[in-house]
Motif scaffolding. Sequence first.
Motif, PDB file in Angstrom:
ATOM      1  N   TYR A   8       0.836  -1.192   0.000  1.00 17.85           N
ATOM      2  CA  TYR A   8       0.000   0.000   0.000  1.00 17.85           C
ATOM      3  C   TYR A   8       0.878   1.252   0.000  1.00 17.85           C
ATOM      4  CZ  TYR A   8      -3.801  -3.187   1.072  1.00 17.85           C
ATOM      5  OH  TYR A   8      -4.713  -4.207   1.016  1.00 17.85           O
ATOM      6  N   ILE A   9       0.523   2.196  -0.854  1.00 11.99           N
ATOM      7  CA  ILE A   9       1.238   3.468  -0.947  1.00 11.99           C
ATOM      8  C   ILE A   9       0.260   4.586  -0.603  1.00 11.99           C
ATOM      9  CG2 ILE A   9       2.475   5.046  -2.464  1.00 11.99           C
ATOM     10  CD1 ILE A   9       3.516   2.627  -3.987  1.00 11.99           C
ATOM     11  N   TRP A  10       0.520   5.207   0.537  1.00 14.77           N
ATOM     12  CA  TRP A  10      -0.329   6.292   1.021  1.00 14.77           C
ATOM     13  C   TRP A  10       0.523   7.544   1.150  1.00 14.77           C
ATOM     14  CZ3 TRP A  10      -1.678   2.079   4.951  1.00 14.77           C
ATOM     15  CH2 TRP A  10      -2.719   1.278   4.458  1.00 14.77           C
ATOM     16  N   PRO A  11       0.318   8.548   0.290  1.00 15.04           N
ATOM     17  CA  PRO A  11       1.167   9.741   0.319  1.00 15.04           C
ATOM     18  C   PRO A  11       1.145  10.452   1.668  1.00 15.04           C
ATOM     19  CG  PRO A  11      -0.160   9.688  -1.679  1.00 15.04           C
ATOM     20  CD  PRO A  11      -0.681   8.600  -0.792  1.00 15.04           C
ATOM     21  N   GLY A  12       2.291  10.998   2.036  1.00 15.31           N
ATOM     22  CA  GLY A  12       2.377  11.845   3.217  1.00 15.31           C
ATOM     23  C   GLY A  12       2.088  13.279   2.809  1.00 15.31           C
ATOM     24  N   LEU A  13       1.178  13.955   3.496  1.00 15.04           N
ATOM     25  CA  LEU A  13       0.757  15.313   3.172  1.00 15.04           C
ATOM     26  C   LEU A  13       1.306  16.303   4.202  1.00 15.04           C
ATOM     27  CD1 LEU A  13      -2.988  14.650   2.200  1.00 15.04           C
ATOM     28  CD2 LEU A  13      -0.901  14.288   0.859  1.00 15.04           C
ATOM     29  N   TYR A  14       1.690  17.464   3.717  1.00  5.76           N
ATOM     30  CA  TYR A  14       2.371  18.450   4.558  1.00  5.76           C
ATOM     31  C   TYR A  14       1.380  19.513   5.044  1.00  5.76           C
ATOM     32  CZ  TYR A  14       6.486  21.230   5.987  1.00  5.76           C
ATOM     33  OH  TYR A  14       7.436  21.916   6.697  1.00  5.76           O
ATOM     34  N   ASP A  15       0.444  19.116   5.885  1.00  7.26           N
ATOM     35  CA  ASP A  15      -0.559  20.049   6.409  1.00  7.26           C
ATOM     36  C   ASP A  15       0.091  21.249   7.097  1.00  7.26           C
ATOM     37  OD1 ASP A  15      -3.385  18.109   6.807  1.00  7.26           O
ATOM     38  OD2 ASP A  15      -1.469  17.178   6.422  1.00  7.26           O
ATOM     39  N   ALA A  16       1.209  21.017   7.777  1.00 11.20           N
ATOM     40  CA  ALA A  16       1.837  22.079   8.557  1.00 11.20           C
ATOM     41  C   ALA A  16       2.306  23.239   7.688  1.00 11.20           C
ATOM     42  CB  ALA A  16       3.008  21.503   9.356  1.00 11.20           C
ATOM     43  N   HIS A  17       2.451  23.033   6.379  1.00  5.42           N
ATOM     44  CA  HIS A  17       2.921  24.105   5.498  1.00  5.42           C
ATOM     45  C   HIS A  17       1.880  25.220   5.371  1.00  5.42           C
ATOM     46  CE1 HIS A  17       5.077  26.108   2.300  1.00  5.42           C
ATOM     47  NE2 HIS A  17       5.998  25.160   2.273  1.00  5.42           N
ATOM     48  N   ILE A  18       0.664  24.949   5.751  1.00  6.14           N
ATOM     49  CA  ILE A  18      -0.375  25.977   5.702  1.00  6.14           C
ATOM     50  C   ILE A  18      -0.103  27.061   6.744  1.00  6.14           C
ATOM     51  CG2 ILE A  18      -2.841  26.376   6.180  1.00  6.14           C
ATOM     52  CD1 ILE A  18      -3.371  23.679   4.855  1.00  6.14           C
ATOM     53  N   TYR A  19       0.695  26.754   7.737  1.00  7.83           N
ATOM     54  CA  TYR A  19       0.861  27.663   8.867  1.00  7.83           C
ATOM     55  C   TYR A  19       2.219  28.349   8.936  1.00  7.83           C
ATOM     56  CZ  TYR A  19      -3.200  25.034  10.235  1.00  7.83           C
ATOM     57  OH  TYR A  19      -4.434  24.444  10.226  1.00  7.83           O
ATOM     58  N   GLY A  20       3.203  27.871   8.227  1.00  7.72           N
ATOM     59  CA  GLY A  20       4.534  28.416   8.448  1.00  7.72           C
ATOM     60  C   GLY A  20       5.307  28.666   7.172  1.00  7.72           C
ATOM     61  N   GLY A  21       6.506  29.230   7.363  1.00  9.88           N
ATOM     62  CA  GLY A  21       7.391  29.501   6.251  1.00  9.88           C
ATOM     63  C   GLY A  21       7.075  30.821   5.572  1.00  9.88           C
ATOM     64  N   ARG A  22       7.914  31.143   4.607  1.00 11.79           N
ATOM     65  CA  ARG A  22       7.735  32.405   3.883  1.00 11.79           C
ATOM     66  C   ARG A  22       6.642  32.324   2.827  1.00 11.79           C
ATOM     67  NH1 ARG A  22      13.884  33.064   2.106  1.00 11.79           N
ATOM     68  NH2 ARG A  22      13.540  30.818   1.881  1.00 11.79           N
ATOM     69  N   ASP A  23       6.254  31.120   2.468  1.00 18.54           N
ATOM     70  CA  ASP A  23       5.242  30.947   1.418  1.00 18.54           C
ATOM     71  C   ASP A  23       4.183  29.951   1.877  1.00 18.54           C
ATOM     72  OD1 ASP A  23       7.015  28.843   1.463  1.00 18.54           O
ATOM     73  OD2 ASP A  23       6.920  28.484  -0.705  1.00 18.54           O
ATOM     74  N   PRO A  24       3.404  30.266   2.914  1.00 15.66           N
ATOM     75  CA  PRO A  24       2.393  29.307   3.391  1.00 15.66           C
ATOM     76  C   PRO A  24       1.385  28.981   2.295  1.00 15.66           C
ATOM     77  CG  PRO A  24       2.021  31.484   4.335  1.00 15.66           C
ATOM     78  CD  PRO A  24       3.352  31.537   3.668  1.00 15.66           C
ATOM     79  N   TRP A  25       0.943  27.739   2.301  1.00 18.39           N
ATOM     80  CA  TRP A  25      -0.022  27.299   1.307  1.00 18.39           C
ATOM     81  C   TRP A  25      -1.419  27.829   1.634  1.00 18.39           C
ATOM     82  CZ3 TRP A  25       1.385  21.362   1.281  1.00 18.39           C
ATOM     83  CH2 TRP A  25       2.620  21.195   0.648  1.00 18.39           C
ATOM     84  N   PRO A  26      -2.269  27.925   0.612  1.00 15.80           N
ATOM     85  CA  PRO A  26      -3.674  28.248   0.893  1.00 15.80           C
ATOM     86  C   PRO A  26      -4.341  27.108   1.651  1.00 15.80           C
ATOM     87  CG  PRO A  26      -3.370  27.695  -1.427  1.00 15.80           C
ATOM     88  CD  PRO A  26      -2.001  27.808  -0.835  1.00 15.80           C
ATOM     89  N   VAL A  27      -5.356  27.457   2.420  1.00 12.38           N
ATOM     90  CA  VAL A  27      -6.021  26.463   3.258  1.00 12.38           C
ATOM     91  C   VAL A  27      -6.572  25.314   2.431  1.00 12.38           C
ATOM     92  CG1 VAL A  27      -7.892  26.092   4.916  1.00 12.38           C
ATOM     93  CG2 VAL A  27      -6.572  28.197   4.991  1.00 12.38           C
ATOM     94  N   GLY A  28      -7.007  25.580   1.215  1.00  9.15           N
ATOM     95  CA  GLY A  28      -7.629  24.547   0.393  1.00  9.15           C
ATOM     96  C   GLY A  28      -6.673  23.574  -0.261  1.00  9.15           C
ATOM     97  N   GLU A  29      -5.349  23.758  -0.058  1.00  9.68           N
ATOM     98  CA  GLU A  29      -4.386  22.893  -0.741  1.00  9.68           C
ATOM     99  C   GLU A  29      -4.534  21.433  -0.347  1.00  9.68           C
ATOM    100  OE1 GLU A  29      -1.514  21.252  -3.057  1.00  9.68           O
ATOM    101  OE2 GLU A  29      -2.427  23.235  -3.225  1.00  9.68           O
ATOM    102  N   ILE A  30      -4.730  21.149   0.921  1.00  6.26           N
ATOM    103  CA  ILE A  30      -4.834  19.756   1.352  1.00  6.26           C
ATOM    104  C   ILE A  30      -6.085  19.116   0.759  1.00  6.26           C
ATOM    105  CG2 ILE A  30      -4.973  18.200   3.329  1.00  6.26           C
ATOM    106  CD1 ILE A  30      -2.283  19.612   2.959  1.00  6.26           C
ATOM    107  N   ARG A  31      -7.157  19.878   0.658  1.00  8.45           N
ATOM    108  CA  ARG A  31      -8.355  19.344   0.012  1.00  8.45           C
ATOM    109  C   ARG A  31      -8.066  18.992  -1.450  1.00  8.45           C
ATOM    110  NH1 ARG A  31     -13.883  19.698   0.623  1.00  8.45           N
ATOM    111  NH2 ARG A  31     -13.709  21.047   2.445  1.00  8.45           N
ATOM    112  N   ASN A  32      -7.300  19.832  -2.144  1.00 13.81           N
ATOM    113  CA  ASN A  32      -6.936  19.542  -3.539  1.00 13.81           C
ATOM    114  C   ASN A  32      -6.135  18.246  -3.628  1.00 13.81           C
ATOM    115  OD1 ASN A  32      -8.142  21.954  -4.283  1.00 13.81           O
ATOM    116  ND2 ASN A  32      -6.207  23.090  -4.358  1.00 13.81           N
ATOM    117  N   GLN A  33      -5.244  18.037  -2.672  1.00 20.43           N
ATOM    118  CA  GLN A  33      -4.428  16.831  -2.688  1.00 20.43           C
ATOM    119  C   GLN A  33      -5.274  15.589  -2.427  1.00 20.43           C
ATOM    120  OE1 GLN A  33      -1.124  17.469  -0.014  1.00 20.43           O
ATOM    121  NE2 GLN A  33      -0.332  19.202  -1.199  1.00 20.43           N
ATOM    122  N   LEU A  34      -6.216  15.686  -1.496  1.00 16.69           N
ATOM    123  CA  LEU A  34      -7.110  14.554  -1.244  1.00 16.69           C
ATOM    124  C   LEU A  34      -7.903  14.207  -2.496  1.00 16.69           C
ATOM    125  CD1 LEU A  34      -8.578  15.387   2.288  1.00 16.69           C
ATOM    126  CD2 LEU A  34      -6.733  13.825   1.730  1.00 16.69           C
TER     127      LEU A  34
END
Length: 349
Positions: free
Chosen positions: A177-203
């Motif tokens: 089984y291959i289950w991708p690891g998702l970087y939810d924490a990127h929504i909150y930190g760094g110089r280029d935080p992701w939009p909130v909807g990014e994880i939904r797009n990945q799902l």
Amino acid sequence: DPGIPAARDYVLATMLDVVKRYDVDGIHIDDYFYPYREVNTITRRVHGKRVRQTREIPFPDDKSWVKYGKAKGWTDRDAWRRANIDDFIHALYTGTKALKPATLVGISPFGIWRSGTPRGITGLDAYGELYADSKRWLSEGWLDYLVPQLYWQVGGTEDRFRALDAWWRSENPRGRYIWPGLYDAHIYGGRDPWPVGEIRNQLAFIRDSRAGTGDPSGEVHFRLSALFAEHDLVGATLADAYGRLALVPAFPWLGGTAPASPQVSIVSKDGAIVFSITPGDTVDVRWWLIQTRGRAGVWASSLRPAGDGRLAASAFGTVDPDEIAVTAVGATGMASAPTVVGANTELLR
């Protein structure tokens, strides 16, 4: 130092002690094998000007290389380092299965196996820097599931998320089984935080790409605190994506037989429905999947350890059910057909 056999043995013994003494579902390890490379920054004066230079800090395994590498006939230091990690991963898998065959082993390696693989994907080379040949572990079957860290946006740099997800799935001859690891924490930190909807797009991509293929959908979120932080990923964006419970898929390569359908009977109806469950045969049962349907036709689902054999229907979200369905789930996830009874104790199927 992974090059010292006693060091590998000590870490392995500690992990296997957990397997032996505790009823864990599995052993999961992250992407740290040989360490990520580090550099020193040095400031010097050159012709009266301050110049900053960086240089890589070599991993300090000269002594173990001489004693356990060169002395054993190795001529390629990188290949020797990879062999040390391969030896550890193989020993972890076989040692776990020797103790408890149904205990899972999973790994979440860096998402890029080798820079340039697949074509057009570049970045940190885990094979050459961490000495982690995760492609080999997958092809050899030295794990039960793989969680490649796909810590990039859908459609982002080099389209890494989609390209690497497809590549890992193509390198899976044993059907793990291959289950991708998702970087939810990127929504909150760094110089280029992701939009909130990014994880939904990945799902959505993960589910769409596996539809009709036989590969079970699934993913692993990093990290737990991000799911409940400021943006409330669970409540605001993921609640409907995970609207219903789902069983972890069975692991048929670990063996085991599907249990027979359990025997279910209503034992009390004095103001509350209580039912009993007993196994349908001698196959070991780890879980009962209990589903209760209310008078409005809505089903509620729950998992309970198989040791619980006498249960109140109200504990499963349905005060006055008209049907109760119970499925027996074995240690490797193999499941029986459900037994369904009506509240009037009539066996429906």
